[in-house]
Design a protein around this motif. Sequence first.
Motif, PDB file in Angstrom:
ATOM      1  N   LEU A 140      44.108  -9.969   5.683  1.00 40.39           N
ATOM      2  CA  LEU A 140      43.691 -10.119   4.288  1.00 40.39           C
ATOM      3  C   LEU A 140      42.169 -10.097   4.174  1.00 40.39           C
ATOM      4  O   LEU A 140      41.599  -9.506   3.267  1.00 40.39           O
ATOM      5  CB  LEU A 140      44.225 -11.431   3.708  1.00 40.39           C
ATOM      6  CG  LEU A 140      45.696 -11.473   3.312  1.00 40.39           C
ATOM      7  CD1 LEU A 140      46.088 -12.863   2.852  1.00 40.39           C
ATOM      8  CD2 LEU A 140      46.000 -10.466   2.215  1.00 40.39           C
ATOM      9  N   LYS A 141      41.534 -10.725   5.147  1.00 33.49           N
ATOM     10  CA  LYS A 141      40.080 -10.791   5.133  1.00 33.49           C
ATOM     11  C   LYS A 141      39.484  -9.392   5.256  1.00 33.49           C
ATOM     12  O   LYS A 141      38.562  -9.031   4.514  1.00 33.49           O
ATOM     13  CB  LYS A 141      39.601 -11.666   6.296  1.00 33.49           C
ATOM     14  CG  LYS A 141      38.232 -12.242   6.058  1.00 33.49           C
ATOM     15  CD  LYS A 141      37.945 -13.344   7.046  1.00 33.49           C
ATOM     16  CE  LYS A 141      36.605 -13.970   6.694  1.00 33.49           C
ATOM     17  NZ  LYS A 141      36.351 -15.175   7.446  1.00 33.49           N
ATOM     18  N   ASN A 142      40.088  -8.611   6.149  1.00 27.79           N
ATOM     19  CA  ASN A 142      39.626  -7.235   6.305  1.00 27.79           C
ATOM     20  C   ASN A 142      39.800  -6.443   5.021  1.00 27.79           C
ATOM     21  O   ASN A 142      38.941  -5.673   4.619  1.00 27.79           O
ATOM     22  CB  ASN A 142      40.427  -6.527   7.422  1.00 27.79           C
ATOM     23  CG  ASN A 142      39.925  -6.941   8.787  1.00 27.79           C
ATOM     24  OD1 ASN A 142      38.779  -7.386   8.905  1.00 27.79           O
ATOM     25  ND2 ASN A 142      40.774  -6.833   9.782  1.00 27.79           N
ATOM     26  N   LEU A 143      40.960  -6.681   4.402  1.00 22.55           N
ATOM     27  CA  LEU A 143      41.289  -5.959   3.176  1.00 22.55           C
ATOM     28  C   LEU A 143      40.267  -6.245   2.089  1.00 22.55           C
ATOM     29  O   LEU A 143      39.765  -5.346   1.417  1.00 22.55           O
ATOM     30  CB  LEU A 143      42.683  -6.392   2.712  1.00 22.55           C
ATOM     31  CG  LEU A 143      43.210  -5.778   1.438  1.00 22.55           C
ATOM     32  CD1 LEU A 143      43.749  -4.400   1.715  1.00 22.55           C
ATOM     33  CD2 LEU A 143      44.283  -6.659   0.853  1.00 22.55           C
ATOM     34  N   VAL A 144      39.937  -7.513   1.956  1.00 21.46           N
ATOM     35  CA  VAL A 144      39.035  -7.924   0.898  1.00 21.46           C
ATOM     36  C   VAL A 144      37.604  -7.499   1.196  1.00 21.46           C
ATOM     37  O   VAL A 144      36.828  -7.193   0.296  1.00 21.46           O
ATOM     38  CB  VAL A 144      39.150  -9.453   0.700  1.00 21.46           C
ATOM     39  CG1 VAL A 144      38.120  -9.952  -0.275  1.00 21.46           C
ATOM     40  CG2 VAL A 144      40.535  -9.807   0.218  1.00 21.46           C
ATOM     41  N   ALA A 145      37.269  -7.424   2.469  1.00 20.07           N
ATOM     42  CA  ALA A 145      35.900  -7.072   2.857  1.00 20.07           C
ATOM     43  C   ALA A 145      35.537  -5.674   2.370  1.00 20.07           C
ATOM     44  O   ALA A 145      34.393  -5.403   2.031  1.00 20.07           O
ATOM     45  CB  ALA A 145      35.751  -7.160   4.367  1.00 20.07           C
ATOM     46  N   ASN A 146      36.514  -4.777   2.323  1.00 17.80           N
ATOM     47  CA  ASN A 146      36.241  -3.458   1.766  1.00 17.80           C
ATOM     48  C   ASN A 146      35.952  -3.583   0.279  1.00 17.80           C
ATOM     49  O   ASN A 146      36.395  -4.518  -0.372  1.00 17.80           O
ATOM     50  CB  ASN A 146      37.452  -2.538   1.981  1.00 17.80           C
ATOM     51  CG  ASN A 146      37.579  -2.160   3.443  1.00 17.80           C
ATOM     52  OD1 ASN A 146      36.577  -1.983   4.124  1.00 17.80           O
ATOM     53  ND2 ASN A 146      38.812  -2.088   3.907  1.00 17.80           N
TER      54      ASN A 146
ATOM     55  N   ARG B 179      54.233 -10.580   2.231  1.00 18.20           N
ATOM     56  CA  ARG B 179      55.239 -11.627   2.331  1.00 18.20           C
ATOM     57  C   ARG B 179      54.604 -12.888   2.906  1.00 18.20           C
ATOM     58  O   ARG B 179      53.957 -12.854   3.947  1.00 18.20           O
ATOM     59  CB  ARG B 179      56.392 -11.173   3.214  1.00 18.20           C
ATOM     60  CG  ARG B 179      57.272 -12.315   3.639  1.00 18.20           C
ATOM     61  CD  ARG B 179      58.735 -11.941   3.635  1.00 18.20           C
ATOM     62  NE  ARG B 179      59.535 -13.063   4.139  1.00 18.20           N
ATOM     63  CZ  ARG B 179      60.161 -13.918   3.354  1.00 18.20           C
ATOM     64  NH1 ARG B 179      60.088 -13.802   2.051  1.00 18.20           N
ATOM     65  NH2 ARG B 179      60.866 -14.896   3.875  1.00 18.20           N
ATOM     66  N   VAL B 180      54.780 -13.970   2.191  1.00 15.84           N
ATOM     67  CA  VAL B 180      54.322 -15.256   2.696  1.00 15.84           C
ATOM     68  C   VAL B 180      55.577 -16.049   3.030  1.00 15.84           C
ATOM     69  O   VAL B 180      56.219 -16.601   2.150  1.00 15.84           O
ATOM     70  CB  VAL B 180      53.474 -15.996   1.645  1.00 15.84           C
ATOM     71  CG1 VAL B 180      52.937 -17.283   2.216  1.00 15.84           C
ATOM     72  CG2 VAL B 180      52.338 -15.123   1.171  1.00 15.84           C
ATOM     73  N   SER B 181      55.938 -16.049   4.296  1.00 11.61           N
ATOM     74  CA  SER B 181      57.174 -16.728   4.652  1.00 11.61           C
ATOM     75  C   SER B 181      56.911 -18.224   4.795  1.00 11.61           C
ATOM     76  O   SER B 181      55.779 -18.667   4.949  1.00 11.61           O
ATOM     77  CB  SER B 181      57.742 -16.160   5.942  1.00 11.61           C
ATOM     78  OG  SER B 181      56.769 -16.213   6.947  1.00 11.61           O
ATOM     79  N   ALA B 182      57.983 -18.967   4.720  1.00 15.63           N
ATOM     80  CA  ALA B 182      57.857 -20.418   4.800  1.00 15.63           C
ATOM     81  C   ALA B 182      57.400 -20.827   6.194  1.00 15.63           C
ATOM     82  O   ALA B 182      57.785 -20.214   7.185  1.00 15.63           O
ATOM     83  CB  ALA B 182      59.193 -21.057   4.475  1.00 15.63           C
TER      84      ALA B 182
ATOM     85  N   TYR C 193      48.571 -21.599   9.129  1.00 14.59           N
ATOM     86  CA  TYR C 193      49.580 -20.736   9.770  1.00 14.59           C
ATOM     87  C   TYR C 193      49.446 -19.325   9.202  1.00 14.59           C
ATOM     88  O   TYR C 193      48.667 -19.087   8.295  1.00 14.59           O
ATOM     89  CB  TYR C 193      50.995 -21.285   9.568  1.00 14.59           C
ATOM     90  CG  TYR C 193      51.352 -21.626   8.151  1.00 14.59           C
ATOM     91  CD1 TYR C 193      52.001 -20.691   7.344  1.00 14.59           C
ATOM     92  CD2 TYR C 193      51.041 -22.868   7.599  1.00 14.59           C
ATOM     93  CE1 TYR C 193      52.340 -20.997   6.043  1.00 14.59           C
ATOM     94  CE2 TYR C 193      51.371 -23.171   6.295  1.00 14.59           C
ATOM     95  CZ  TYR C 193      52.031 -22.227   5.525  1.00 14.59           C
ATOM     96  OH  TYR C 193      52.356 -22.523   4.238  1.00 14.59           O
ATOM     97  N   HIS C 194      50.209 -18.400   9.753  1.00  9.88           N
ATOM     98  CA  HIS C 194      50.082 -16.978   9.425  1.00  9.88           C
ATOM     99  C   HIS C 194      48.633 -16.526   9.617  1.00  9.88           C
ATOM    100  O   HIS C 194      48.036 -15.884   8.753  1.00  9.88           O
ATOM    101  CB  HIS C 194      50.496 -16.682   7.978  1.00  9.88           C
ATOM    102  CG  HIS C 194      51.906 -17.065   7.657  1.00  9.88           C
ATOM    103  ND1 HIS C 194      52.908 -17.063   8.600  1.00  9.88           N
ATOM    104  CD2 HIS C 194      52.491 -17.438   6.492  1.00  9.88           C
ATOM    105  CE1 HIS C 194      54.041 -17.442   8.021  1.00  9.88           C
ATOM    106  NE2 HIS C 194      53.820 -17.690   6.744  1.00  9.88           N
ATOM    107  N   THR C 195      48.051 -16.901  10.747  1.00 14.18           N
ATOM    108  CA  THR C 195      46.630 -16.610  10.946  1.00 14.18           C
ATOM    109  C   THR C 195      46.369 -15.108  11.076  1.00 14.18           C
ATOM    110  O   THR C 195      45.332 -14.624  10.631  1.00 14.18           O
ATOM    111  CB  THR C 195      46.093 -17.326  12.190  1.00 14.18           C
ATOM    112  OG1 THR C 195      47.024 -17.145  13.246  1.00 14.18           O
ATOM    113  CG2 THR C 195      45.864 -18.796  11.924  1.00 14.18           C
ATOM    114  N   GLN C 196      47.303 -14.420  11.677  1.00 14.25           N
ATOM    115  CA  GLN C 196      47.137 -12.975  11.820  1.00 14.25           C
ATOM    116  C   GLN C 196      47.046 -12.320  10.435  1.00 14.25           C
ATOM    117  O   GLN C 196      46.178 -11.486  10.175  1.00 14.25           O
ATOM    118  CB  GLN C 196      48.325 -12.403  12.628  1.00 14.25           C
ATOM    119  CG  GLN C 196      48.273 -10.910  12.881  1.00 14.25           C
ATOM    120  CD  GLN C 196      47.024 -10.507  13.654  1.00 14.25           C
ATOM    121  OE1 GLN C 196      46.528 -11.272  14.508  1.00 14.25           O
ATOM    122  NE2 GLN C 196      46.481  -9.344  13.340  1.00 14.25           N
TER     123      GLN C 196
END
Lengths: 356, 473
Positions: A27-33, A185-188, A19-22
């Motif tokens: 996050l993936k984009n962020l880390v790729a830099n 934020r990682v919501s439930a 879940y929270h796929t978006q």
Amino acid sequence: MSLLWVDKYRPKDLSSLDYHTQQAKELKNLVANSDFPHLLLYGPSGAGKKTRIMCILRELFGPGVERLKTETVTVTTPSNKKIEITTVNSNYHIEINPSDVGIYDRVVVMDLIKNIAQTQHIGSTNNQRNFKVVLLTEVDNLTKDAQHALRRTMEKYSTNCRLILCVTSLSPVIPAVQSRCLLIRVSAPSIPEISKILQVTCKKEDLTISPALAEKIAKTVNGNLRRALLICEACKVENKNLTTDREVPEPDWKKFIEKTANLITHKQSIDNLMTVREHLYELLTNGIPPEIILKELLIGLLLKCDKQIIPQVVRDAALYEHRMTQGNKHIVHLEAFVTKFMCIYQEHLSSLMEGF
Amino acid sequence: MSFQKWKSFDFGETTTGTESISVQKKCNTIKPKKRVVKSREIPSQLKQISFDFFKEIVPQSTSELVVHSKKLQELEGWLKTVTEQYQYDKKTEFLLLTGPTGSGKSSAIQVLCKSLNIEIAEWINPVDIDFDLLKQDSQISMFIEFFNDAKYCSLFNKEGGRKVIIVKDFPNAFLRNPEEFSEVLEQIAFTATHPVLFICTDSNNEANLQRLLFPDETLIKYSITHMSFNICAPTLLKKSLKRVTGILEAHPNLFEKPSVDLIDLIVNSSMGDIRCAMNQLFLSSLIKNENQLSEESSKQITSKRKRTHSSQAIKNMTRDQVLGLFHGLGKVLNPKRIDQGNSWRLNCDMEKLVDEFSIQPSKFTSFLYENYLKYFGNLNDVKNASEILSFSTRLLDNWENHHVLVMALWIAVLGVMVTNEHRVSKWNQIRGPKKICNKQLSMDQASRLHATDRYYYYLITKSNDHHQFNCNF
């Protein structure tokens, strides 16, 4: 011993999150830099903060981060007291829970992180990252002193060290630390999400779970996915037929608090209060957080209350909860709440009796 | 009054030229037979008396000491081993001796060293600072220098090499700067001097030397042996008083024989302080003081011999009563009220009570919290008291400022005392505060899970090896 389902089916990389796929894509984009800021992940427990952090680390450094080892580090305080803290680390990151050492957390935050940050990372072949990651859990339990120390550490060593902080509630974290981090934020997860995950997991285990039972479990756990999976596994251990009519096991401490609430409403006396105190001590020594004790106790008590006194009870609960979060002798505040409730309840009962 | 006379009185011993020189040198190696009981206030007429009471009564042998024989053995054992060890193992040994005032710490050492033939070097704070001195080194460097000088034994000592260094007066620079003291300790520890004895008096006020200069870490770091003396036991005190009475009887022109009752009275009122007891005995047995004391006291004793009365009898000389923790708790948990018409007030010296425990407010409040319930007779009172305790605890968490902590102690003490309107007076055992320490689990899967989730883990693994809440009550 075999792994728990919680660990066995924990998603390993960002693309396999359920879940929270978006958010995962972002996050993936962020880390790729090549560069990324300090992170602060917040959200209720069991929502998957830790899972996401491990995914990010894997994305950064490759599967090497999964080779974990625990280590005990000794830190010396200014007063020459030696304190030990357990860390979990891989070649690329180190995980610390500074609140383990109580009021000495400031020393840990300063010394330990300084040591890590000052040693330059010798670059390995498969990646070009020239920084280490320090993962701090339960930052919301840190003293204010330690948080201020953290602020300086974050600025000073930002070149060869990134911090990832993990908190359940954002409010105890000082604004200075918040502003230095990227807040995530990682919501439930929602009830359908949880029940879907339960079903998928059961399928992987060659079991069939009835959708109704999955939903029943999802409803009881209040968005805590870890607990949902644990309950599901506990059900399986008991009986492999996961049919709709199965009972969802309730933890014993929850029942214990409920019984204690019954005891409080049953009789209001000093003797009774002393028994309640023993119960509260038992809960606290077994590691049940005082906030949860107060919350469960309040829920149990409100069920028995008349509507008229509910506002007063809730107000008092809020007062004592506030005091509790500020300090560290929780039992005094818990007991003060119980006594207060007993008095309100008794007064209300006697006023009802007068009415007749 | 001549200057010479004042001097001779102050030093207790006959003033000679050498003595005054050694005082100027600040650190004199004293003979073991120095005065132990310091005279405080002696009426002026006594100066003409050739008999020096306080010199006469100095204990000469171990049997005359007021220290428990087991303690004495312990101390003797330490002295023996360290002085022997020093011959081949050049490592500085430390001993910290603590105890309330007048428990015979110093005299025990003096007597033991004398019997074991050990030389003593005692550090004395420089008293008179003249202009030359101001240009000289600081007190601390003098302190270190003293240790260097003390390395050498007296040439006249036949036994050779057996010596201890005593530090009783701590240079006051250390009180302002405790860190400096540990630096000095570090230096001393490596320069291999003779065994060092620190003598500290227990006190409850903020200037507690032991707390300031010898925290636990320091004790461990320099492996300092710690021995603490208790207050003098009444029996030992009585024995010692009787011994001194024997000495007094040898001078019938000056003293009259104190009665047995008077000795009992002194034992009771001196709170185990030998020095205080001796002073009382001295004053009350002087012939000229008879009308002031003996009559009054003997009248009172025959009727009642309670401590409160005895303190009235020789009021002018008794020591302040020291409240123990349990005594203090008892006073707070069993508040006595004095009715005054419509209003009432508490019969208790609050100021003194709070002052007594102001060193560790959180300890006292946690004791109060643990025990207050049993002394309350009404739920409404408990409500008020618990509310106040909760507030006080909230203040106690702010541990940076000591004044706030004392304030919190005031709130807790007054709160518990005032709200207790329906007192239950029966004997209850005082319980110590419970320590909540989360059980450290081994680093397995269970401990990685949150405490609230562990129940499921135990369900899954079907283990019974954990705490189970008993829900059947």
